[in-house]
Design a protein around this motif. Structure first.
Motif, mmCIF file in Angstrom:
data_model
loop_
_atom_site.group_PDB
_atom_site.id
_atom_site.type_symbol
_atom_site.label_atom_id
_atom_site.label_comp_id
_atom_site.label_asym_id
_atom_site.label_seq_id
_atom_site.Cartn_x
_atom_site.Cartn_y
_atom_site.Cartn_z
ATOM 1 N N LYS A 27 28.445 -13.252 47.777
ATOM 2 C CA LYS A 27 28.698 -12.090 48.643
ATOM 3 C C LYS A 27 27.577 -11.052 48.527
ATOM 4 O O LYS A 27 27.024 -10.610 49.532
ATOM 5 C CB LYS A 27 30.057 -11.460 48.293
ATOM 6 C CG LYS A 27 31.225 -12.436 48.406
ATOM 7 C CD LYS A 27 32.560 -11.800 48.060
ATOM 8 C CE LYS A 27 32.668 -11.309 46.625
ATOM 9 N NZ LYS A 27 32.549 -12.395 45.611
ATOM 10 N N SER A 28 27.257 -10.689 47.291
ATOM 11 C CA SER A 28 26.191 -9.697 47.097
ATOM 12 C C SER A 28 24.849 -10.260 47.558
ATOM 13 O O SER A 28 23.987 -9.531 48.050
ATOM 14 C CB SER A 28 26.106 -9.274 45.635
ATOM 15 O OG SER A 28 27.333 -8.715 45.225
ATOM 16 N N THR A 29 24.702 -11.578 47.418
ATOM 17 C CA THR A 29 23.473 -12.236 47.877
ATOM 18 C C THR A 29 23.314 -12.081 49.390
ATOM 19 O O THR A 29 22.208 -11.881 49.896
ATOM 20 C CB THR A 29 23.520 -13.739 47.504
ATOM 21 O OG1 THR A 29 23.681 -13.829 46.085
ATOM 22 C CG2 THR A 29 22.266 -14.466 47.919
ATOM 23 N N VAL A 141 29.012 -1.957 51.856
ATOM 24 C CA VAL A 141 29.866 -1.519 50.760
ATOM 25 C C VAL A 141 30.139 -2.711 49.850
ATOM 26 O O VAL A 141 30.787 -3.671 50.265
ATOM 27 C CB VAL A 141 31.205 -0.958 51.314
ATOM 28 C CG1 VAL A 141 32.084 -0.448 50.183
ATOM 29 C CG2 VAL A 141 30.948 0.141 52.341
ATOM 30 N N ASP A 142 29.590 -2.698 48.651
ATOM 31 C CA ASP A 142 29.796 -3.824 47.738
ATOM 32 C C ASP A 142 30.797 -3.417 46.663
ATOM 33 O O ASP A 142 30.460 -2.725 45.710
ATOM 34 C CB ASP A 142 28.465 -4.261 47.102
ATOM 35 C CG ASP A 142 28.565 -5.639 46.440
ATOM 36 O OD1 ASP A 142 29.697 -6.132 46.267
ATOM 37 O OD2 ASP A 142 27.513 -6.208 46.108
ATOM 38 N N GLU A 143 32.020 -3.856 46.844
ATOM 39 C CA GLU A 143 33.122 -3.510 45.946
ATOM 40 C C GLU A 143 33.220 -2.006 45.747
ATOM 41 O O GLU A 143 33.307 -1.514 44.628
ATOM 42 C CB GLU A 143 32.970 -4.255 44.610
ATOM 43 C CG GLU A 143 32.992 -5.759 44.822
ATOM 44 C CD GLU A 143 32.982 -6.560 43.529
ATOM 45 O OE1 GLU A 143 33.551 -6.068 42.542
ATOM 46 O OE2 GLU A 143 32.431 -7.666 43.522
ATOM 47 N N GLY A 144 33.233 -1.310 46.849
ATOM 48 C CA GLY A 144 33.306 0.141 46.821
ATOM 49 C C GLY A 144 34.651 0.663 46.346
ATOM 50 O O GLY A 144 34.786 1.823 45.983
HETATM 51 MG MG MG Z 1 28.840 -9.240 43.991
#
Ligand code: MG
Ligand code: ATP
Length: 191
Positions: A27-29, A141-144
């Motif tokens: 996901k972050s990738t 938004v990454d795990e905001g």
């Molecule tokens: Mg991640």
């Protein structure tokens, strides 16, 4: 070696997109690829149906789990050194539900030790405020919402949902009811 394969989705202006999938799936990738921090092995990211719209990258604001908050004044954390009038900063702080910080005294108080201490939720709100001030069109938004208590989680969630910006949000846990508030849910699964 490809981390992600066969990802294909369209994002329209103002959409709220939820990205889900188990830890380590990429996901972050996906965000890194969007931000051009990682090259694509194959495929394309098209903007307005054409590649590399010149100012595309500068249109992203980031709200993350590893928050980008500096040991500087609240003013600096909002403007990153840009010359923006206090009245505008105060307006945006109110908008992100940080009314109690929306005054000149707090604007010039450093954040961190011996200064203004901010909770996780407050830091996310400062990041959202920064993106709004800098007129970012997209928010990544990454795990905001992770690590926030129920109340702050609700506040940050509804704040994000209420914005006109296009938002791509990665979250681990999301109720079925909240999932339905997104225009699209992209669930990444291992092949
Ligand atoms: Mg991640
Ligand atoms: N620059 C890189 N080069 C090689 N491998 C990488 C790189 N960045 C991430 N990875 C690997 O890619 C995989 C996906 O990582 P990623 O951070 O995208 O997962 P994630 O879905 O965001 O997980 P989490 O939910 O735990 O945050 C992991 O196995 C990670 O080790």
């Amino acid at each position: 070696l490809a981390i992600l394969k066969n990802i294909n989705f369209k994002i329209f202006e103002g959409d709220k997109i939820l990205i889900t999938g188990k830890s380590g799936i990429g996901k972050s990738t996906l965000f890194k690829s969007l931000l051009n921090e990682l090259p694509l092995i194959k495929g394309k990211i098209l903007v307005d149906n054409q590649l590399n719209k010149s100012n595309f990258l500068s249109n992203f604001g980031i709200v993350g789990q590893d928050t980008y908050i500096f040991a500087e004044s609240l003013r600096f954390n909002l403007t990153l050194g840009k010359d923006i009038p206090s009245s505008q900063l105060i307006k945006v702080l109110k908008k992100v539900k940080l009314e109690y910080l929306a005054n000149k005294k707090h604007l010039d108080t450093p954040i961190g030790e011996k200064g203004l201490s901010l909770s996780g939720g407050e830091k996310r709100k400062v990041e959202i405020a920064r993106a709004l001030l800098n007129k970012k069109e997209f928010l990544l938004v990454d795990e905001g919402l992770s690590g926030l208590d129920d109340d702050s989680r609700k506040q940050v969630f509804s704040l994000l949902q209420s914005l006109p910006q296009t938002i791509i949000e990665i979250e681990h846990t999301m109720s079925i009811e909240d999932k339905q508030k997104f225009n699209q849910v992209v669930n990444l699964v291992a092949k």
